[in-house]
Scaffold this active site. Sequence first.
Site, PDB file in Angstrom:
ATOM      1  N   HIS A 192       0.820  -1.211   0.000  1.00  0.00           N
ATOM      2  CA  HIS A 192       0.000   0.000   0.000  1.00  0.00           C
ATOM      3  C   HIS A 192       0.856   1.263   0.000  1.00  0.00           C
ATOM      4  O   HIS A 192       0.389   2.316  -0.446  1.00  0.00           O
ATOM      5  CB  HIS A 192      -0.946  -0.011   1.206  1.00  0.00           C
ATOM      6  N   VAL A 235       1.181   4.224  -3.757  1.00  0.00           N
ATOM      7  CA  VAL A 235       0.810   5.630  -3.571  1.00  0.00           C
ATOM      8  C   VAL A 235       2.079   6.482  -3.622  1.00  0.00           C
ATOM      9  O   VAL A 235       2.817   6.564  -2.653  1.00  0.00           O
ATOM     10  CB  VAL A 235       0.071   5.837  -2.231  1.00  0.00           C
ATOM     11  N   ASP A 275       7.846   5.286  -0.594  1.00  0.00           N
ATOM     12  CA  ASP A 275       8.463   6.447   0.055  1.00  0.00           C
ATOM     13  C   ASP A 275       8.094   6.582   1.529  1.00  0.00           C
ATOM     14  O   ASP A 275       8.350   7.614   2.149  1.00  0.00           O
ATOM     15  CB  ASP A 275       8.075   7.728  -0.678  1.00  0.00           C
ATOM     16  N   SER A 320       5.334   7.085   2.802  1.00  0.00           N
ATOM     17  CA  SER A 320       4.287   8.078   3.059  1.00  0.00           C
ATOM     18  C   SER A 320       3.134   7.477   3.857  1.00  0.00           C
ATOM     19  O   SER A 320       2.451   8.190   4.592  1.00  0.00           O
ATOM     20  CB  SER A 320       3.771   8.674   1.747  1.00  0.00           C
ATOM     21  N   PRO A 369      -6.017  -0.738  -4.961  1.00  0.00           N
ATOM     22  CA  PRO A 369      -7.031  -1.663  -5.478  1.00  0.00           C
ATOM     23  C   PRO A 369      -8.015  -2.060  -4.378  1.00  0.00           C
ATOM     24  O   PRO A 369      -7.631  -2.233  -3.222  1.00  0.00           O
ATOM     25  CB  PRO A 369      -6.205  -2.871  -5.942  1.00  0.00           C
ATOM     26  N   THR A 398      -1.609 -15.216   0.163  1.00  0.00           N
ATOM     27  CA  THR A 398      -1.448 -16.610   0.566  1.00  0.00           C
ATOM     28  C   THR A 398      -1.320 -16.754   2.079  1.00  0.00           C
ATOM     29  O   THR A 398      -1.315 -17.856   2.609  1.00  0.00           O
ATOM     30  CB  THR A 398      -0.221 -17.239  -0.113  1.00  0.00           C
ATOM     31  N   THR A 411      -3.298 -23.228   4.243  1.00  0.00           N
ATOM     32  CA  THR A 411      -2.111 -22.939   5.059  1.00  0.00           C
ATOM     33  C   THR A 411      -2.119 -21.444   5.384  1.00  0.00           C
ATOM     34  O   THR A 411      -1.378 -20.667   4.785  1.00  0.00           O
ATOM     35  CB  THR A 411      -0.825 -23.325   4.308  1.00  0.00           C
ATOM     36  N   ASP A 454       3.140 -19.694   0.694  1.00  0.00           N
ATOM     37  CA  ASP A 454       3.342 -20.774  -0.270  1.00  0.00           C
ATOM     38  C   ASP A 454       2.446 -20.535  -1.477  1.00  0.00           C
ATOM     39  O   ASP A 454       1.920 -19.437  -1.663  1.00  0.00           O
ATOM     40  CB  ASP A 454       3.068 -22.142   0.373  1.00  0.00           C
TER      41      ASP A 454
END
Length: 351
Positions: free
Chosen positions: A70, A74, A78, A80, A167, A199, A253, A258
């Site tokens: 994340h 953006v 950096d 942020s 997203p 995962t 798992t 994995d």
Amino acid sequence: MHSPSSTSFTWILITLGCLAFYASLSDAQLTPTFYDTSCPNVSNIVRDIIINELRSDPRITASILRLHFHDCFVNGCDASILLDNTTSFLTEKDALGNANSARGFPTVDRIKAAVERACPRTVSCADVLTIAAQQSVNLAGGPSWRVPLGRRDSLQAFLDLANANLPAPFFTLPQLKDAFAKVGLDRPSDLVALSGGHTFGKNQCRFIMDRLYNFSNTGLPDPTLNTTYLQTLRQQCPLNGNQSVLVDFDLRTPTVFDNKYYVNLKEQKGLIQSDQELFSSPNATDTIPLVRSFADGTQKFFNAFVEAMNRMGNITPLTGTQGEIRLNCRVVNSNSLLHDIVEVVDFVSSM
């Protein structure tokens, strides 16, 4: 007392040092060897803190990887996302994709403090988070790789950009592709491999309620959801229940990094819509083969994941004299000019 000539000579040295310092920074590029001399043990310091955190928080590795993701989406990687609110800007922590879900900030604080004790004013928060993400993946059973380093920290946060770029769990495949391409991750392998970060870790019921009960306002569940898995999820997330309840991303798992995420997608057992879209969308002709390939071979997934992580880590990084090296990841340095002078004096002293 110093003579005028000696004082002048000292200032000439400092000036030359400044020029050399900034010239060296302006040509900086990301490289795995960036801290080999200035902070050679940084990766071990980060790793030891995460190992200690895992004793009380088994989710921390997945949470740190998500923070890094994340952050990079953006304005590049950096740090942020780590900044708190100020009178000048609003924190990205309150963005739709982060509010009441992004976590691990105190752990990053502890990592940064340990790194500062060992190597003062040397390692950026952006690199701390990048290294922490790599170590988290490896500690959970995933691959190990040398991370390109040398990032600097932003001087502000970007709430509006976070709302625009991150997203969402209900994205369709075309929306996912657009979101990734917007930040330069335009290969199908980028999208499919990085999505494999699901995962391990957990998700809140509130992000899947529509899939379970009212997909696209039909009053019915998502038809791409395995019916047995649907019943399991409905038991965990009842219609009028607590929507903050946590559900494992990977039912096989849940704490291991994995390739079982891709096995789940093949069986229509992806937890959130944006995951299952990689295999079940009518537009998935270029992602289905990758899902199948990664489901069949762990090493194929690991190789693609490392490549995609390095590409994501290289999204418009701040380098050279851009930004700063924050002393506290939550706030910009209180006096950036003073901090620059300290850096220059340190540089001159080492000449």
